[in-house]
Design a protein around this motif. Structure first.
Motif, short mmCIF file in Angstrom:
data_model
loop_
_atom_site.label_atom_id
_atom_site.label_comp_id
_atom_site.label_asym_id
_atom_site.label_seq_id
_atom_site.Cartn_x
_atom_site.Cartn_y
_atom_site.Cartn_z
N TYR A 17 0.84 -1.19 0.00
CA TYR A 17 0.00 0.00 0.00
C TYR A 17 0.88 1.25 0.00
CZ TYR A 17 -3.69 -3.27 1.32
OH TYR A 17 -4.57 -4.31 1.36
N ARG A 18 0.30 2.35 -0.44
CA ARG A 18 1.05 3.61 -0.55
C ARG A 18 0.07 4.76 -0.65
NH1 ARG A 18 0.51 5.11 -5.86
NH2 ARG A 18 0.02 3.45 -7.37
N LEU A 19 0.57 5.99 -0.58
CA LEU A 19 -0.25 7.14 -0.91
C LEU A 19 -0.34 7.28 -2.42
CD1 LEU A 19 1.09 9.83 1.60
CD2 LEU A 19 -1.12 8.66 1.71
N PRO A 20 -1.44 7.79 -2.94
CA PRO A 20 -1.53 8.02 -4.38
C PRO A 20 -0.66 9.21 -4.78
CG PRO A 20 -3.45 8.93 -3.29
CD PRO A 20 -2.68 8.19 -2.23
N THR A 21 -0.21 9.21 -6.02
CA THR A 21 0.42 10.40 -6.56
C THR A 21 -0.65 11.45 -6.81
OG1 THR A 21 0.20 9.78 -8.89
CG2 THR A 21 2.16 8.99 -7.71
N GLU A 22 -0.24 12.69 -6.97
CA GLU A 22 -1.20 13.75 -7.24
C GLU A 22 -1.92 13.51 -8.57
OE1 GLU A 22 -1.38 18.63 -7.05
OE2 GLU A 22 0.53 17.67 -7.57
N ASN A 55 -15.02 16.63 3.24
CA ASN A 55 -14.81 15.85 4.46
C ASN A 55 -13.43 16.14 5.05
OD1 ASN A 55 -16.26 14.42 6.34
ND2 ASN A 55 -16.05 12.43 5.35
N VAL A 56 -12.35 15.57 4.52
CA VAL A 56 -11.00 15.96 4.94
C VAL A 56 -10.09 16.07 3.72
CG1 VAL A 56 -11.09 15.00 7.29
CG2 VAL A 56 -10.35 13.54 5.39
N TRP A 57 -9.12 16.98 3.82
CA TRP A 57 -8.06 17.02 2.83
C TRP A 57 -7.29 15.70 2.86
CZ3 TRP A 57 -7.16 20.89 -0.66
CH2 TRP A 57 -7.72 22.14 -0.42
N GLU A 58 -6.72 15.30 1.73
CA GLU A 58 -6.05 14.01 1.63
C GLU A 58 -4.60 14.19 1.15
OE1 GLU A 58 -8.40 11.38 -0.77
OE2 GLU A 58 -10.27 11.93 0.25
N TRP A 59 -3.69 13.57 1.89
CA TRP A 59 -2.29 13.61 1.52
C TRP A 59 -2.03 12.83 0.22
CZ3 TRP A 59 0.77 16.93 3.81
CH2 TRP A 59 0.59 17.27 5.15
N CYS A 60 -1.17 13.38 -0.62
CA CYS A 60 -0.62 12.67 -1.77
C CYS A 60 0.87 12.48 -1.55
CB CYS A 60 -0.87 13.44 -3.07
SG CYS A 60 -2.62 13.55 -3.54
N LYS A 78 5.35 12.19 -10.78
CA LYS A 78 5.43 11.92 -9.35
C LYS A 78 5.75 13.15 -8.52
CE LYS A 78 6.51 6.99 -9.70
NZ LYS A 78 6.02 6.88 -11.09
N GLY A 79 5.65 14.33 -9.12
CA GLY A 79 5.87 15.55 -8.38
C GLY A 79 7.31 16.02 -8.42
N ALA A 80 7.56 17.13 -7.73
CA ALA A 80 8.90 17.72 -7.70
C ALA A 80 9.88 16.77 -7.01
CB ALA A 80 8.85 19.05 -6.96
N ASP A 81 11.15 16.95 -7.32
CA ASP A 81 12.19 16.09 -6.75
C ASP A 81 12.38 16.34 -5.25
OD1 ASP A 81 12.69 14.92 -9.22
OD2 ASP A 81 14.25 16.39 -9.73
N SER A 82 12.10 17.54 -4.82
CA SER A 82 12.25 17.88 -3.40
C SER A 82 11.41 19.12 -3.12
CB SER A 82 13.72 18.12 -3.04
OG SER A 82 14.22 19.22 -3.80
N GLY A 83 11.33 19.50 -1.84
CA GLY A 83 10.58 20.69 -1.50
C GLY A 83 10.36 20.81 0.00
N GLN A 84 9.60 21.81 0.40
CA GLN A 84 9.24 22.01 1.80
C GLN A 84 7.92 21.36 2.15
OE1 GLN A 84 9.50 26.47 1.93
NE2 GLN A 84 10.70 26.07 3.78
N TYR A 85 7.03 21.26 1.17
CA TYR A 85 5.65 20.85 1.43
C TYR A 85 5.30 19.57 0.67
CZ TYR A 85 5.47 25.89 2.44
OH TYR A 85 5.72 27.14 2.90
#
Length: 302
Positions: free
Chosen positions: A172-177, A232-237, A255-262
């Protein structure tokens, strides 16, 4: 505890073993073939429940148990808790981003994205599911088993997933954006909210929530059978957030940026406006931040 020993998906037969008091017990159980096929396609379904009368020393004791989850997993005999359900999402290509022309700058430009097949949690992870895996409930509003767990950070969600994988042997994992938006829009359809353009029919938000979360699955599902992806609730990606990512995103399985703050959050919540519940809306937060309007759902590749 009971443990699966053998499963025949064609005949619908289970062989399980367990222990009742000091006795080793083996049970063969048949279930309808249609249920067997459903289980074969999605091993997270609740596929059978039964009551067996165990006789010992002249007395009879009813023993309740459920059969659920992949072969080899064991579950408490008297637990009737239902584990997470998943919806198969057939991969494809779609226009990701602000296709309605009313979005924020980080939703632009809309661009073609293609994602592979995956499975998405039918519901947000509930307080009961979290507690069964983690042993405690971090939610601000507790004792609401079927409401989404909240006050969980991105790091907390990853800890939950790691423990869940250890318990089940799955990945299992979080979904990508990109997966999240594709699934929210019923497989990439032109939908303002997840399930259509009428926010009240599909979402809990600031004007109809009564300032609280609600049990999952009470609003209408989207075209894939997924609930509460708006509101309902915001969901982490899984992605790192970058406000200019859409200007440089790859086409295939981004799969999103290579790095970041958020880390990325999606979907809006019970205390946000419809503008923030749009399927293309992007939000973000620090990986260690916790709020009573943030939760998550899980995905898996196979």
């Amino acid at each position: 505890k009971w443990k699966f020993k053998k499963y025949n998906p064609e005949k619908g037969e289970f062989s399980i073993s367990g222990q009742v008091k000091d006795m080793e017990v083996g049970i063969n159980l048949s279930i309808p073939k249609i249920k067997a096929r459903e289980y074969y396609q999605n091993p997270d379904l609740l596929v059978a429940s039964a009551v067996i009368n165990i006789s010992s020393n002249g007395s009879t004791e009813p023993l309740k148990f459920t059969l659920q989850g992949p072969e080899g997993d064991s579950y408490n005999a008297n637990s009737l808790a239902k584990w997470m359900e998943f919806i198969f999402v057939k991969g494809g290509c779609y226009q990701m981003g602000d296709t309605f022309g009313d979005g924020e700058s980080d939703e632009k430009p809309f661009h073609e994205v293609c994602v592979d097949d995956f499975y998405m949690g039918k519901y947000e992870v509930t307080q009961k599911e979290w507690t069964e895996v983690m042993g405690s409930n971090p939610s601000y509003s507790k004792n609401r088993d079927n409401c989404p767990v909240e006050q969980v950070s991105y790091n907390d969600a990853q800890d939950f997933i790691s423990r869940l994988n250890s318990k089940t042997g799955k990945n299992y994992r979080l979904p990508t954006e990109a997966e999240w938006e594709y699934a929210a829009r019923s497989g990439g359809r032109s939908e303002k909210y997840s399930g259509g353009n009428n926010v009240d029919s599909v979402a809990w938000y600031d004007s109809n929530s009564g300032n609280k979360t609600h049990p999952v699955g009470q609003k209408e599902a989207n075209g894939l059978g997924l609930y509460d992806m708006s509101g309902n609730v915001w969901e982490w990606c899984s992605d790192w957030y970058a406000d200019d990512y859409y200007r440089k995103s790859p086409r295939d399985n981004p799969k999103g940026a290579d790095s970041g703050q958020y880390r990325v959050l999606r979907g809006g919540s019970w205390n946000y406006s419809p503008q923030d519940l749009r399927a293309s809306d992007r939000y973000r937060s620090y990986p260690d931040s916790r709020n009573d309007y943030v939760g998550f759902r899980v995905a898996r590749t196979k």
